[in-house]
Motif scaffolding. Structure first.
Motif, short mmCIF file in Angstrom:
data_model
loop_
_atom_site.label_atom_id
_atom_site.label_comp_id
_atom_site.label_asym_id
_atom_site.label_seq_id
_atom_site.Cartn_x
_atom_site.Cartn_y
_atom_site.Cartn_z
N LEU A 15 26.68 -0.64 3.41
CA LEU A 15 27.41 -2.10 3.17
C LEU A 15 26.86 -3.06 3.55
O LEU A 15 26.61 -4.15 3.13
N LYS A 16 26.28 -2.70 4.88
CA LYS A 16 25.25 -3.63 5.27
C LYS A 16 24.16 -3.93 4.78
O LYS A 16 23.64 -5.24 4.41
N ALA A 17 23.53 -3.01 4.09
CA ALA A 17 22.35 -3.07 3.36
C ALA A 17 22.77 -3.86 2.14
O ALA A 17 21.99 -4.46 1.70
N LEU A 18 23.70 -3.45 1.49
CA LEU A 18 24.29 -3.99 0.22
C LEU A 18 24.60 -5.66 0.31
O LEU A 18 23.93 -6.36 -0.56
N ARG A 21 20.81 -7.01 1.11
CA ARG A 21 19.52 -6.89 0.21
C ARG A 21 20.14 -6.57 -1.18
O ARG A 21 19.19 -6.34 -1.92
N GLY A 22 21.45 -6.42 -1.62
CA GLY A 22 21.90 -6.21 -2.85
C GLY A 22 21.85 -4.54 -3.00
O GLY A 22 21.52 -3.77 -2.21
N PHE A 23 22.33 -4.26 -4.17
CA PHE A 23 22.89 -3.03 -4.75
C PHE A 23 21.59 -2.16 -4.77
O PHE A 23 21.62 -0.85 -4.75
N THR A 24 20.18 -2.66 -4.94
CA THR A 24 19.06 -1.83 -5.20
C THR A 24 18.52 -1.10 -3.74
O THR A 24 17.83 -0.30 -3.72
N ALA A 25 19.09 -2.00 -2.79
CA ALA A 25 18.98 -1.07 -1.25
C ALA A 25 19.60 0.08 -1.27
O ALA A 25 19.54 0.85 -0.01
N LEU A 26 20.69 0.48 -2.02
CA LEU A 26 21.58 1.57 -1.90
C LEU A 26 20.78 2.94 -2.21
O LEU A 26 20.99 3.56 -3.29
N LYS A 27 19.97 3.24 -1.32
CA LYS A 27 19.13 4.56 -1.75
C LYS A 27 18.86 5.19 -0.49
O LYS A 27 18.90 4.61 0.58
N GLU A 29 16.11 7.18 1.00
CA GLU A 29 15.25 6.91 2.06
C GLU A 29 15.11 5.69 2.87
O GLU A 29 14.94 5.71 4.06
N PRO A 30 15.25 4.46 2.29
CA PRO A 30 15.44 3.16 3.17
C PRO A 30 16.71 3.14 3.94
O PRO A 30 16.35 2.71 5.15
N LEU A 31 17.75 3.74 3.51
CA LEU A 31 18.87 3.77 4.54
C LEU A 31 18.58 4.71 5.69
O LEU A 31 18.85 4.45 7.11
N ALA A 32 17.87 5.84 5.36
CA ALA A 32 17.74 6.85 6.33
C ALA A 32 16.64 6.26 7.35
O ALA A 32 16.80 6.37 8.81
N LYS A 33 15.90 5.66 6.86
CA LYS A 33 14.70 4.90 7.82
C LYS A 33 15.38 3.88 8.53
O LYS A 33 15.09 3.96 9.91
N GLU A 92 35.53 -16.27 6.43
CA GLU A 92 34.73 -15.25 6.70
C GLU A 92 33.57 -15.70 5.72
O GLU A 92 33.29 -16.28 4.99
N ARG A 93 32.13 -15.00 6.10
CA ARG A 93 30.95 -15.12 5.21
C ARG A 93 31.25 -14.02 4.25
O ARG A 93 31.45 -12.77 4.63
N LEU A 94 31.08 -14.36 3.10
CA LEU A 94 31.28 -13.29 2.17
C LEU A 94 30.31 -12.76 1.01
O LEU A 94 30.17 -12.60 0.13
N MET A 95 29.10 -12.61 1.90
CA MET A 95 27.88 -12.02 1.28
C MET A 95 28.10 -10.58 0.76
O MET A 95 27.55 -10.33 -0.58
N LEU A 96 29.01 -9.69 1.13
CA LEU A 96 29.35 -8.44 0.57
C LEU A 96 30.09 -8.43 -0.71
O LEU A 96 29.64 -7.90 -1.79
#
Length: 178
Positions: A15-18, A21-27, A29-33, A92-96
């Motif tokens: 959810l933080k990555a989303l 950085r958007g939905f393309t960040a939901l992978k 490898e980058p999340l694990a890193k 709230e900040r509504l980036m999500l």
């Protein structure tokens, strides 16, 4: 972090990555890193990226609707629950919110999740308005107006200055309580 992460840890990081950085960040490898673990931890909890995406959307529904509703219900004994809800969501900040709606523009599962949360939120607001004594027809119309105001706020690229935002919120609260 260590490899003993829970599915919730992965979903929270997702959810933080989303949001940032958007939905393309939901992978995996980058999340694990970002979490300092191997991808094996990811695949321990999720069969594949599709299962993770489905779980992300379910978690978003929980945090962006059900938890907010539960908090309003728990705290609203002294205050108009709709006024409390409006102050909460417009504060709230509504980036999500923006990120999930962007995702929904290209992904059918995300679109279905957005449609489900829209129905849930509208139904809840309509119910609050009906409980305050408005007719079903007026409650439905006002719920839609409040929701459109929320979506406009959530999706706005140019937020209002704080004082103007507070004035608009004050007017929405006045409308909700009159």
């Amino acid at each position: 972090m260590n490899d003993q992460l829970s599915a919730k840890d992965w979903l929270d990081q997702g959810l933080k990555a989303l949001a940032s950085r958007g939905f393309t960040a939901l992978k995996a490898e980058p999340l694990a890193k970002a979490m300092g673990v191997s991808r094996g931890s990811f695949y321990w909890h999720f069969a594949d990226i599709g299962a993770f995406h489905a779980a992300i959307l379910a978690r978003w529904h929980e945090v962006a609707a059900e938890q907010i509703i539960a908090n309003v219900e728990a705290a609203s004994n002294d205050e108009n629950p709709l006024a409390l809800l409006l102050r909460r969501v417009f504060g709230e900040r509504l980036m999500l919110e923006r990120a999930v709606r962007t995702w929904a523009s290209v992904d059918p599962a995300a679109r279905a999740a957005v449609q489900a949360i829209d129905r849930r939120r509208l139904s809840y607001v309509e119910g609050l308005l009906a409980q305050s004594g408005l007719s079903a027809e007026i409650a439905r119309a006002r719920a839609q107006i409040f929701y459109w105001a929320f979506l406009g706020f959530a999706l706005s690229d140019q937020p209002l200055p704080k004082a103007r935002q507070q004035a608009v919120l004050g007017e929405l609260v006045r409308m909700a309580t009159s």
